[in-house]
Design a protein around this motif. Sequence first.
Motif, mmCIF file in Angstrom:
data_model
loop_
_atom_site.group_PDB
_atom_site.id
_atom_site.type_symbol
_atom_site.label_atom_id
_atom_site.label_comp_id
_atom_site.label_asym_id
_atom_site.label_seq_id
_atom_site.Cartn_x
_atom_site.Cartn_y
_atom_site.Cartn_z
ATOM 1 N N LYS A 191 -19.798 47.035 62.718
ATOM 2 C CA LYS A 191 -18.948 48.129 62.246
ATOM 3 C C LYS A 191 -18.739 49.137 63.367
ATOM 4 O O LYS A 191 -19.701 49.581 64.010
ATOM 5 C CB LYS A 191 -19.601 48.802 61.044
ATOM 6 N N PRO A 192 -17.490 49.551 63.640
ATOM 7 C CA PRO A 192 -17.242 50.518 64.711
ATOM 8 C C PRO A 192 -18.031 51.806 64.511
ATOM 9 O O PRO A 192 -18.072 52.339 63.410
ATOM 10 C CB PRO A 192 -15.732 50.766 64.606
ATOM 11 N N GLN A 193 -18.640 52.291 65.596
ATOM 12 C CA GLN A 193 -19.431 53.510 65.460
ATOM 13 C C GLN A 193 -19.251 54.495 66.614
ATOM 14 O O GLN A 193 -19.630 55.655 66.498
ATOM 15 C CB GLN A 193 -20.918 53.171 65.342
ATOM 16 N N TYR A 194 -18.642 54.083 67.719
ATOM 17 C CA TYR A 194 -18.494 54.991 68.849
ATOM 18 C C TYR A 194 -17.526 56.124 68.505
ATOM 19 O O TYR A 194 -16.587 55.949 67.730
ATOM 20 C CB TYR A 194 -17.997 54.256 70.090
ATOM 21 N N ILE A 195 -17.762 57.290 69.123
ATOM 22 C CA ILE A 195 -16.954 58.473 68.871
ATOM 23 C C ILE A 195 -16.437 59.003 70.213
ATOM 24 O O ILE A 195 -17.221 59.286 71.117
ATOM 25 C CB ILE A 195 -17.771 59.595 68.187
ATOM 26 N N GLY A 246 -15.072 48.807 69.151
ATOM 27 C CA GLY A 246 -16.196 49.375 68.425
ATOM 28 C C GLY A 246 -16.138 50.872 68.242
ATOM 29 O O GLY A 246 -17.168 51.529 68.095
ATOM 30 N N ILE A 247 -14.925 51.435 68.233
ATOM 31 C CA ILE A 247 -14.747 52.879 68.150
ATOM 32 C C ILE A 247 -14.450 53.283 66.711
ATOM 33 O O ILE A 247 -13.485 52.807 66.116
ATOM 34 C CB ILE A 247 -13.600 53.349 69.070
ATOM 35 N N ARG A 248 -15.261 54.148 66.177
ATOM 36 C CA ARG A 248 -15.083 54.604 64.801
ATOM 37 C C ARG A 248 -14.024 55.697 64.699
ATOM 38 O O ARG A 248 -13.203 55.703 63.777
ATOM 39 C CB ARG A 248 -16.409 55.132 64.250
#
Length: 286
Positions: free
Chosen positions: A3-7, A58-60
Amino acid sequence: MNKPQYIDYWSNIFTPEGLSRIYLENDELKHIVGWWSMDDRLKGYDASAFVRMMDANGIRKVFVPSFKMWSFATKRPLFSIEAEDVAALMRESGNRVGGLFGIDVSKGMGAVRELEIAVREHGFEGAHIHAHGYGIPLNHRDLYPVYAKCVELDVPVIIQTGHSAERMPSAMGQPILLDDVALYFPELRIVASHTGWPWVQELIAMAWKHPNLFIGTGAHAPKYWDRDLVRFLDSRGRGKVLWGTVFPVMTHQDALEQIEALEIRPEAREALLWKSAHRVFRTLGE
């Protein structure tokens, strides 16, 4: 992929129209397009294509400012990205884009009132300040009402620090100026962007001293980061440094690949890429 999580705490508006407004439609910035090899990146995205890029990397979430930059030479707007344009991307992206409200310092208290409307009525999640072109330092009295309103609204302020690549006085963004601001507003969450370069060690000292002051890495490629900054985020500064691209200055893919190549601890990489952002943007949740 998980699940994308990077900010990304600061990505400029990514639409072709918005990128043209910033980089191609004014004489003070269009020269950097070739200098920074940005031609391909300026093709831009629509909201759906940008979200697909985010998913692939992977960017949220990314935060996009309604950027206000003034020309120091002419004392007039250099360009303006409107809040309505950013709000549209917020809606079209399914909340994968967060809004940062750009402060037009020339409006005085009008800018403060606009900030409140943007946050309370349109869901913006922070303020954004580029003070160099206005010719005022970051601890100038004209900015204190903005800082106070951010405290009242419980939103962070993202501020460009360090030099300016444009024809503007770089001293306006010297990190030591934020010492006054952080002391006066201990509840204000400050992200000092652009690593503070060339005053990187000065900004590290400010982030170490003040619990409410964070370092943003946007616009500086990880492969060029100052060694002291890398050491800081991997040790006593873990949780005090946020990743950002200031796209299209760099692409998200390139920035993430360069971070992967850094010799830092896994927990430091996690803090850099998303956990620090959770400390700053409380709207992110868990």
